[in-house]
Every structure is written in structure tokens, then in C-alpha cells.
Enzyme design. Structure first.
Site, PDB file in Angstrom:
ATOM      1  N   TYR A  54      38.008 -18.372  34.712  1.00  0.00           N
ATOM      2  CA  TYR A  54      38.833 -18.106  34.121  1.00  0.00           C
ATOM      3  C   TYR A  54      38.958 -19.227  32.535  1.00  0.00           C
ATOM      4  O   TYR A  54      39.399 -18.605  31.362  1.00  0.00           O
ATOM      5  CB  TYR A  54      40.145 -18.510  34.144  1.00  0.00           C
ATOM      6  N   PHE A 106      36.214  -2.023   3.754  1.00  0.00           N
ATOM      7  CA  PHE A 106      35.702  -1.276   6.139  1.00  0.00           C
ATOM      8  C   PHE A 106      36.988  -1.130   6.336  1.00  0.00           C
ATOM      9  O   PHE A 106      37.850  -1.515   6.349  1.00  0.00           O
ATOM     10  CB  PHE A 106      34.826  -2.728   6.125  1.00  0.00           C
ATOM     11  N   THR A 107      36.443   0.482   7.096  1.00  0.00           N
ATOM     12  CA  THR A 107      37.309   0.948   8.162  1.00  0.00           C
ATOM     13  C   THR A 107      38.762  -0.308   8.869  1.00  0.00           C
ATOM     14  O   THR A 107      39.923  -0.195   8.200  1.00  0.00           O
ATOM     15  CB  THR A 107      37.025   1.843   8.950  1.00  0.00           C
ATOM     16  N   ASP A 196      32.715 -11.236   6.198  1.00  0.00           N
ATOM     17  CA  ASP A 196      32.644 -10.613   7.397  1.00  0.00           C
ATOM     18  C   ASP A 196      31.116 -10.878   7.365  1.00  0.00           C
ATOM     19  O   ASP A 196      30.304  -9.818   6.788  1.00  0.00           O
ATOM     20  CB  ASP A 196      32.362  -8.907   6.421  1.00  0.00           C
ATOM     21  N   LYS A 239      26.403  -6.240  16.501  1.00  0.00           N
ATOM     22  CA  LYS A 239      25.525  -5.239  15.059  1.00  0.00           C
ATOM     23  C   LYS A 239      24.928  -6.281  15.158  1.00  0.00           C
ATOM     24  O   LYS A 239      23.743  -6.671  16.100  1.00  0.00           O
ATOM     25  CB  LYS A 239      26.429  -5.932  14.211  1.00  0.00           C
ATOM     26  N   ARG A 363      30.583   9.824   6.248  1.00  0.00           N
ATOM     27  CA  ARG A 363      30.754   7.753   5.986  1.00  0.00           C
ATOM     28  C   ARG A 363      31.685   8.436   3.846  1.00  0.00           C
ATOM     29  O   ARG A 363      30.958   8.478   3.255  1.00  0.00           O
ATOM     30  CB  ARG A 363      30.240   6.738   5.241  1.00  0.00           C
ATOM     31  N   PHE A 430      38.660   8.870  11.037  1.00  0.00           N
ATOM     32  CA  PHE A 430      37.029   9.700  11.838  1.00  0.00           C
ATOM     33  C   PHE A 430      37.016   9.750  12.801  1.00  0.00           C
ATOM     34  O   PHE A 430      35.979  10.080  14.003  1.00  0.00           O
ATOM     35  CB  PHE A 430      36.648   8.626  10.602  1.00  0.00           C
TER      36      PHE A 430
HETATM   37  C1  LIG Z   1      31.692  -2.883  12.591  1.00  0.00           C
HETATM   38  C2  LIG Z   1      32.373  -3.704  12.033  1.00  0.00           C
HETATM   39  C3  LIG Z   1      32.964  -3.699  12.226  1.00  0.00           C
HETATM   40  C4  LIG Z   1      34.354  -4.112  13.033  1.00  0.00           C
HETATM   41  O1  LIG Z   1      33.719  -4.923  14.077  1.00  0.00           O
HETATM   42  P1  LIG Z   1      33.875  -3.808  15.747  1.00  0.00           P
HETATM   43  O2  LIG Z   1      32.798  -4.983  16.695  1.00  0.00           O
HETATM   44  O3  LIG Z   1      33.889  -2.576  15.698  1.00  0.00           O
HETATM   45  O4  LIG Z   1      35.877  -4.361  15.942  1.00  0.00           O
HETATM   46  C5  LIG Z   1      34.016  -5.242  10.838  1.00  0.00           C
HETATM   47  N1  LIG Z   1      33.375  -5.027   9.790  1.00  0.00           N
HETATM   48  C6  LIG Z   1      31.861  -4.579   9.262  1.00  0.00           C
HETATM   49  C7  LIG Z   1      31.158  -4.032   8.448  1.00  0.00           C
HETATM   50  C8  LIG Z   1      31.310  -3.574  10.681  1.00  0.00           C
HETATM   51  O5  LIG Z   1      30.442  -3.079  10.254  1.00  0.00           O
END
Ligand SMILES: *Cc1c(COP(=O)(O)O)cnc(C)c1O
Length: 443
Positions: A54, A106-107, A196, A239, A363, A430
């Protein structure tokens, strides 16, 4: 593989939203590059070394070591994925009424900034909003726009939000020279820069290829320098870092790190796992190291370029230059007869699925959502369909099948009609919105 009749039924069932399709009904899945990469043999071996204690799992220390070594930040707070880090960071740094400038929204990032009480202001260069502009660094910040925001909002800008690469602009990179200027400007106005870092290795590859004086420099080196120009980062390990799940917040400031460790236990999990299993942290740690290898990133971005160049040669309207993680179709030029209120990119993604079972995503206006103040739909200049390439998954033949299907849909583009939204979720609409074709048939 599916028949056209099966796909027609599946599409209707999914409300013409590719996010609502079942994966078994999809042939080539280019919905996203998020968590869809193939892990390496080394990462799978790493899963077997999961230390599921843990507290104080050995895998956390491996992750911390990898972040320090490859990105250079001192403190690492693991989270379940990128948005978990965005949530915690926004709650710590933002006060109601603040303004956060950034190189395009970004969303999830913008939503967490807004939920914490900030207004997001786009300060990316104008070329980023033009799908046909060949500018090599469309992710660059417009320094005049940024300075105006800093000057007009003294004490109200908690940080500058810099993405590398810029997803919504088509996977476009920011240059090292520009980030250095952003850093200098932010320091002059006494504010921070938060990266980011989701696709920072892909960004570094473009710097190596395009920026004067950077040729031949290892990607890993450029990644370190990009990070060194910022005060911290949010990361989606789904990513660049080649994992199926995971993320983290990393910062240099001791006080912010302490607050983050305090909040992470409320929303994610203990500060040494943050919502991840030990084995997943191990896979992320190994993936980070693999993600900055020149050979890997050359092959990864090279596959995206292969698809993009093919479509371009055939006269299909795409965002240029081709970005790092996907090829973006320009729905405004693809379907000039469908007005933006009828969701042309959403309709185009649906038509592509209907043609071949290739799954892409919207998008454009659907992703942009509504202005929280006025409630009006935001109308972005970019109305795109993203063909996102998972890492280490598909072959060149899959890219050929995809390109040929896009070509078939392009030949029949005049038949494609717009959509009407019949269900609209409140947040990040979306993902779960539902549609019906105007006139009863998509095409
Ligand atoms: C995917 C993404 C995020 C958010 O990450 P999650 O792992 O999907 O929560 C933030 N910024 C960018 C540019 C992304 O492509």
C-alpha cells in the site's frame, strides 16, 4: 471485419458518435493514441515485478527515478491519469477570477482550470488556427498576446499553460527558442510555466528535425531542456510513456509538492501510488525511458508522416505540417456544404466508419463545447477529424487501408449530410453526445 449493414446498425446504436461504438465493431482503431500503445517485452516483464504494498512500493521509487532522470523535476506525485494531475494542480494554483494563458486549449486541461475558477485565454500564434499554414512550429506562443494577458491581469495569472505538442492544433510542436522566451517573460512577470508534457518526446523530435542548431542532438537531451524551462508538468502516461494507464504531476517547488501530496490522498490514492497499481508504475517507469529513444520516436512519428503524406499527395485536405500523433482531416474543406452548426467533423468521422470500420474522432465544435459564461457553443476555426495512430500497434498496410478508405469517402463527400445533436452531456460533451443525421440518412 464487419459488413456495411452491420456498421450502419452499429453507428445508429452509437448515436453517430465514434466514442460510443463497441471496439469489437471496429476494424482499425484510430480513435486515440491514449493508452492504446503496445507495451514492450520489457514493460510486460516489469508488470511481473509489481510491488503491491500500500505504501512505499518499490515501483514508485523507480517511477520517481525515471521522472527525475528524463524530465528533471524533483517531486513526483502519481495520479490515475493525466486529468488527475490537472485536477490537483488546478486546485492548488488557481483562485477564482484568475486567468490562465496557454498555447491553445485542451479539453480536460481547460475544464479543470475553469472548475477551479479560472478563465482560459488562448495565446497561440495565429498560424495554429490555419490548417493550411506550413509554419514549422505552430505550437509556438504569440509573445505579444502573452505579454498583454500578463500586463492586463497583474497577480491574476497563476501560471502559463504550455503544451508540447499541441493536440488540438493537430499535434504541432513548440520550438525551444519560443519556450525560452515564454520562460523569460513569465519570470519577468513573476509567474510560473507549467508544461503539459503528454507528448514532449514527439515535440523534441520535431525540434531535432526542424529547429536551427538542434540537428543531431539526442531527443532525450532536448526533452530535458524543454522540461528545465518549466516549473512543473502534468503528464498522461497513456501517451508518450507507452503505458495503458497512469499519469503524474511533477514540480520543483517544495511547498506545491507538499500541497499536492496532501490533495492526492483525497482524490486519487496515497502519494506513493496515486491510483495506480505498483505494476503499472513499473510499466510507466520503463516506458518513459523507451519513449525518448531516437529510433523509437523516428519510427513512431515516421508512421504518422507516411499516412499524412499519402493523403496529401491524393489532394485530401489535411492539417499541414503533419503532426506527431495523428493526421487531422480538415472537415471544413472536406465538407464545405455542411455548416459548422451541423457538426461536419462529427459527420465525417461517422462516414469514415461506415465506409470501412476505421474509427477516428471529432476535434471541432463538438469538442470545443460551450462557453461557461454565455452558454453559447464555441465555434473553433479548426473543424477536424483526427486519425490518431497508437504507438507500436499498426503496420504500414493498416495505414494504406486507412488512406484508401479516406479516399473513397472523399470521392463521395457530396452525399454526406450534417447531424443534429439529440443528447448533450454537461461536461466534455464529445465523449457521450448522441446525434441523428439531418434528413434521416448520413449519406
Ligand atoms: C490526453 C491528454 C490529457 C489528459 O490525459 P488523460 O490521461 O487522458 O487524463 C491532457 N493533455 C493532453 C494534451 C492530452 O492529449
Amino acid at each position: 471485419m464487419t459488413t456495411r449493414e452491420q456498421r450502419e446498425a452499429a453507428l445508429k446504436e452509437a448515436g453517430y458518435n465514434t466514442f460510443l461504438l463497441r471496439s469489437r465493431d471496429v476494424y482499425i482503431d484510430l480513435l486515440t493514441d491514449s493508452g492504446t500503445s503496445a507495451m514492450s517485452d520489457r514493460q510486460w516483464a516489469g508488470l511481473m515485478l509489481g510491488d503491491e504494498a500500500y505504501a512505499g512500493s518499490e515501483n514508485f521509487y523507480h517511477l520517481e527515478e525515471a521522472v527525475r532522470r528524463f524530465y528533471g523535476y524533483r517531486h513526483v506525485i502519481p495520479t490515475h491519469q493525466g486529468r488527475g494531475a490537472e485536477h490537483i494542480l488546478s486546485r492548488i494554483l488557481i483562485r477564482p477570477g484568475d486567468v490562465v494563458p496557454g498555447n491553445m486549449y485542451f479539453t480536460t486541461t481547460r475544464l479543470h482550470q475553469e472548475l477551479a475558477g479560472a478563465t482560459f485565454t488562448d495565446v497561440i500564434i495565429d498560424e495554429a488556427h490555419d490548417p493550411a499554414s506550413e509554419h514549422p512550429f505552430k505550437g509556438d506562443v504569440d509573445l505579444e498576446k502573452l505579454e498583454r494577458v500578463l500586463k492586463e491581469n497583474p497577480g491574476r495569472v497563476p501560471y502559463v499553460s504550455v503544451a508540447a505538442t499541441v493536440n488540438m492544433a493537430g499535434g504541432q510542436p513548440i520550438s525551444l527558442a519560443n519556450l525560452r522566451e515564454v520562460r523569460a517573460l513569465a519570470s519577468r512577470y513573476g509567474t510560473r510555466v507549467i508544461l503539459d508534457a503528454t507528448r514532449v518526446a514527439e515535440n523534441a523530435w520535431f525540434i531535432q528535425q526542424r529547429e536551427p542548431g538542434q540537428q543531431g542532438r539526442p531527443v532525450a537531451d532536448i526533452v530535458r531542456e524543454l522540461c528545465s524551462l518549466t516549473d512543473g508538468c502534468t503528464m498522461s502516461a497513456k501517451k508518450d510513456p507507452l503505458a495503458n494507464i497512469g499519469g503524474f504531476l511533477a514540480v520543483n517547488d517544495d511547498e506545491i509538492a507538499e500541497q499536492a501530496r496532501n490533495l492526492v490522498v483525497v482524490y486519487e490514492g496515497l502519494h506513493t501510488y496515486g491510483g495506480m497499481a505498483g505494476r503499472d508504475m513499473e510499466a510507466v517507469a520503463i516506458g518513459i525511458e523507451e519513449s525518448v529513444q531516437d529510433d523509437h520516436i523516428r519510427a513512431r512519428v515516421g508512421q504518422v508522416l507516411y499516412l499524412g503524406e499519402k493523403l496529401r499527395r491524393w489532394g485530401i485536405p489535411i492539417v499541414v505540417p503533419v503532426g506527431g500523433h495523428g493526421v487531422f482531416l480538415d472537415a471544413k474543406r472536406f465538407l464545405p456544404h455542411v455548416p459548422q452548426e451541423h457538426y461536419p467533423a462529427q459527420a465525417l468521422a461517422a462516414a469514415l466508419y461506415l465506409d470501412s470500420g476505421v474509427r477516428a474522432m471529432e476535434r471541432g465544435i463538438v469538442s470545443a463545447g460551450r462557453d461557461p459564461q454565455t452558454g453559447e457553443e464555441r465555434k473553433p476555426r479548426l473543424e477536424l477529424v483526427r486519425l490518431t495512430i497508437p504507438r507500436r500497434v499498426y503496420t504500414q498496410a493498416h495505414m494504406d487501408v486507412t488512406a484508401e478508405s479516406v479516399y473513397c469517402v472523399f470521392e463521395e463527400r457530396e452525399k454526406i449530410r450534417g447531424l443534429r445533436m439529440v443528447f448533450e452531456p454537461k461536461f466534455l460533451r464529445f465523449f457521450q453526445a448522441r446525434f441523428e443525421p439531418i434528413g434521416g440518412r448520413l449519406m
